[in-house]
Design a protein around this motif. Structure first.
Motif, PDB file in Angstrom:
ATOM      1  N   ALA A 314       0.865  -1.221  -0.060  1.00 25.61           N
ATOM      2  CA  ALA A 314      -0.096   0.071  -0.031  1.00 25.61           C
ATOM      3  C   ALA A 314       0.800   1.259   0.048  1.00 25.61           C
ATOM      4  N   GLU A 315       1.927   1.181   0.732  1.00 23.09           N
ATOM      5  CA  GLU A 315       2.756   2.408   0.696  1.00 23.09           C
ATOM      6  C   GLU A 315       3.596   2.844  -0.502  1.00 23.09           C
ATOM      7  N   ASP A 316       3.616   2.031  -1.363  1.00 24.96           N
ATOM      8  CA  ASP A 316       4.248   2.147  -2.599  1.00 24.96           C
ATOM      9  C   ASP A 316       3.358   2.375  -3.888  1.00 24.96           C
ATOM     10  N   LEU A 317       2.037   2.504  -3.417  1.00 19.99           N
ATOM     11  CA  LEU A 317       0.997   2.529  -4.595  1.00 19.99           C
ATOM     12  C   LEU A 317       1.315   3.900  -5.645  1.00 19.99           C
ATOM     13  N   LYS A 318       1.497   5.124  -4.774  1.00 20.61           N
ATOM     14  CA  LYS A 318       1.867   6.550  -5.381  1.00 20.61           C
ATOM     15  C   LYS A 318       2.987   6.191  -6.427  1.00 20.61           C
ATOM     16  N   ARG A 319       4.059   5.750  -5.899  1.00 20.69           N
ATOM     17  CA  ARG A 319       5.398   5.472  -6.476  1.00 20.69           C
ATOM     18  C   ARG A 319       5.180   4.615  -7.878  1.00 20.69           C
ATOM     19  N   CYS A 320       4.478   3.323  -7.731  1.00 20.80           N
ATOM     20  CA  CYS A 320       3.978   2.637  -8.899  1.00 20.80           C
ATOM     21  C   CYS A 320       3.267   3.014  -9.856  1.00 20.80           C
ATOM     22  N   LEU A 321       2.139   3.932  -9.320  1.00 22.98           N
ATOM     23  CA  LEU A 321       1.446   4.806 -10.419  1.00 22.98           C
ATOM     24  C   LEU A 321       2.139   5.740 -11.271  1.00 22.98           C
ATOM     25  N   ARG A 322       3.187   6.444 -10.439  1.00 24.41           N
ATOM     26  CA  ARG A 322       3.919   7.438 -11.212  1.00 24.41           C
ATOM     27  C   ARG A 322       4.783   6.865 -12.278  1.00 24.41           C
ATOM     28  N   LEU A 323       5.522   5.557 -11.985  1.00 28.73           N
ATOM     29  CA  LEU A 323       6.372   4.865 -12.594  1.00 28.73           C
ATOM     30  C   LEU A 323       5.708   4.431 -13.948  1.00 28.73           C
ATOM     31  N   VAL A 324       4.445   3.908 -13.684  1.00 28.43           N
ATOM     32  CA  VAL A 324       3.474   3.242 -15.061  1.00 28.43           C
ATOM     33  C   VAL A 324       3.235   4.677 -16.107  1.00 28.43           C
ATOM     34  N   HIS A 325       2.690   5.611 -15.305  1.00 22.81           N
ATOM     35  CA  HIS A 325       2.327   6.820 -16.201  1.00 22.81           C
ATOM     36  C   HIS A 325       3.456   7.441 -16.848  1.00 22.81           C
ATOM     37  N   ARG A 326       4.814   7.379 -16.204  1.00 23.97           N
ATOM     38  CA  ARG A 326       5.970   7.790 -16.990  1.00 23.97           C
ATOM     39  C   ARG A 326       6.298   6.885 -18.352  1.00 23.97           C
ATOM     40  N   GLU A 327       6.006   5.755 -18.120  1.00 26.58           N
ATOM     41  CA  GLU A 327       6.354   4.746 -19.173  1.00 26.58           C
ATOM     42  C   GLU A 327       5.357   5.084 -20.523  1.00 26.58           C
ATOM     43  N   LEU A 328       4.037   5.392 -19.980  1.00 28.86           N
ATOM     44  CA  LEU A 328       3.041   5.558 -20.944  1.00 28.86           C
ATOM     45  C   LEU A 328       3.501   7.031 -21.560  1.00 28.86           C
ATOM     46  N   ARG A 329       3.784   8.028 -20.986  1.00 24.43           N
ATOM     47  CA  ARG A 329       4.021   9.223 -21.218  1.00 24.43           C
ATOM     48  C   ARG A 329       5.325   9.333 -22.337  1.00 24.43           C
TER      49      ARG A 329
END
Length: 415
Positions: A314-329
């Motif tokens: 749970a504490e890694d959720l924001k970081r994981c989402l940020r990394l996913v969106h970075r790859e999409l971007r």
């Protein structure tokens, strides 16, 4: 490569050659969850289960023993747009397998005493599914993408409704949605079959089936809203889970859309089975944040679903989402370089080439394609479509599908 013809009753037959003594054969029916009426939730899947429980000629035990007694296998699955029954056996048992398949698909009787038992089996399947958040999240995600539409409906249905069904309900559904002209008999193996009408092959399996009410099957009973203007949004469900489970994605392209193979390549580049996929490198190899991260693409006859799934603390959720969106971007901001494009093509082509060695999956894919589109794509045709992809085409697809304003995100959070 393929032999195909139609029988007088409308049943289509397709035969693909193979060099082994093992035959993969079955019947694909153009009936799935999206063909259920609102009052028939879970019916397509329940009918699939019940086809093994007795016909006008065979008891459930005779059906179970028919292929297993000679070392064969008999199985089935239900999807959103089709139900496929299939068997695997040695080629000398072809005339045992095909009449059996035809009999259970077109002549099932759905006896009430068997139905009462099988409903409880399906309910156990539902409960098992509910205990698997990594699987359940796919259903909940499609419900968000296709609200108030049969494509967003669970294939399994719900327990309360299932317990209300009677033999007459299943018979009515089968009469409306199962008929020879809505089905394909497929065979992949080193076998020869008679020219139509194939009496030695089909026997009595389908000859007595009356295709009344065939025109009454309402395909796509609910109009599918267009993708234009579709928003995204983030949804959080509290669940009894230890990890946080996340899925994000959007509605995508139909199987016949010319952009399909471009999105397939991008999805594979992002989160395909290879350990060097971009999301695997970003979330697992470099950071150790997840065990599983994957990108998936599902194509239907008139739409599709693209998604990314991962589970994390749970504490890694924001970081994981940020990394996913970075790859999409990265894919939205600039086209792939010639080197990256060629590498992505070679990886996908290699994976597809290896997959052709799994004959059962090849047979099932052949059946599904021929069922819905009246043709089968050869490996050469698929390879040509992938080779023809350009960086500009992929860039346009990425801007369309990965647009952050149109992405839907579903999060299972621990209670």
């Amino acid at each position: 490569m393929f032999q195909s013809f139609n029988l007088d009753n409308g049943l289509r037959v397709i035969l693909a050659p193979s060099s082994t003594d093992v035959v993969y054969a079955g019947i694909a029916v153009a009936t799935g969850t999206r063909h259920e009426l609102d009052s028939e939730s879970g019916m397509a899947h329940l009918v699939e289960h019940m086809t093994f429980k007795g016909t006008e000629r065979l008891t459930s035990m005779q059906i179970l023993n028919r292929m297993e007694s000679v070392g064969g296998d008999l199985n089935a699955y239900t999807g959103k747009e089709e139900t496929i029954y299939y068997a695997t056996f040695l080629r000398q048992h072809l005339k045992r397998a095909i009449p059996l398949l035809l009999d259970i698909v077109f002549n099932s009787t759905f006896p009430q005493e068997e139905l009462d038992k099988e409903v409880e089996v399906v309910i156990d399947e539902i409960e098992s599914y509910n205990d698997s958040p990594a699987e359940l999240i796919y259903d909940d995600f499609e419900a968000l993408l296709f609200p108030d539409h049969p494509l967003g409906r669970s294939i399994l249905g719900d327990a309360e409704r299932l317990r209300q069904y009677r033999t007459s309900d299943l018979q009515a559904f089968a009469r409306r949605t199962y008929s020879p002209e809505r089905a394909v008999l497929f065979i992949k193996g080193n076998v020869k079959i008679d020219p139509p009408p194939c009496p030695s092959l089909v026997g009595r399996g389908v000859s007595t089936f009356e295709n009344e009410n065939a025109d009454a099957c309402l395909k796509h009973t609910t109009p599918l809203p267009t993708r234009e203007g579709q928003g995204g949004g983030s949804f959080v469900y509290k669940k009894p889970v230890h990890q946080t489970h996340v899925m994000l994605g959007a509605r995508a392209y139909a199987a016949t859309d010319p952009r399909y193979y471009g999105l397939l390549l991008l999805s594979n580049l992002l989160g395909g089975p290879a350990m060097n996929s971009r999301l695997s490198l970003a979330l697992r190899e470099r950071t150790g944040l997840v065990y599983t991260v994957e990108s998936n693409l599902t194509a239907y006859t008139d739409t599709g679903v693209w998604s990314v799934y991962f589970g994390c603390d749970a504490e890694d959720l924001k970081r994981c989402l940020r990394l996913v969106h970075r790859e999409l971007r990265r894919l939205i901001d600039r086209p792939l370089s010639p080197r990256a494009l060629n590498a992505a093509k070679q990886q996908l082509l290699g994976q597809l080439g290896i997959s052709y060695d799994h004959f059962e999956n090849v047979a099932l894919a052949m059946a599904k394609r021929y069922l819905h589109y009246h043709r089968v794509l050869t490996p050469v045709e698929i390879a040509q479509s992938i080779e023809a992809l350009t960086a500009e085409t992929l860039h346009s697809i990425a801007a369309d599908i990965f647009n952050p304003d149109r992405l839907t995100t579903l999060i299972y959070q621990p209670e």
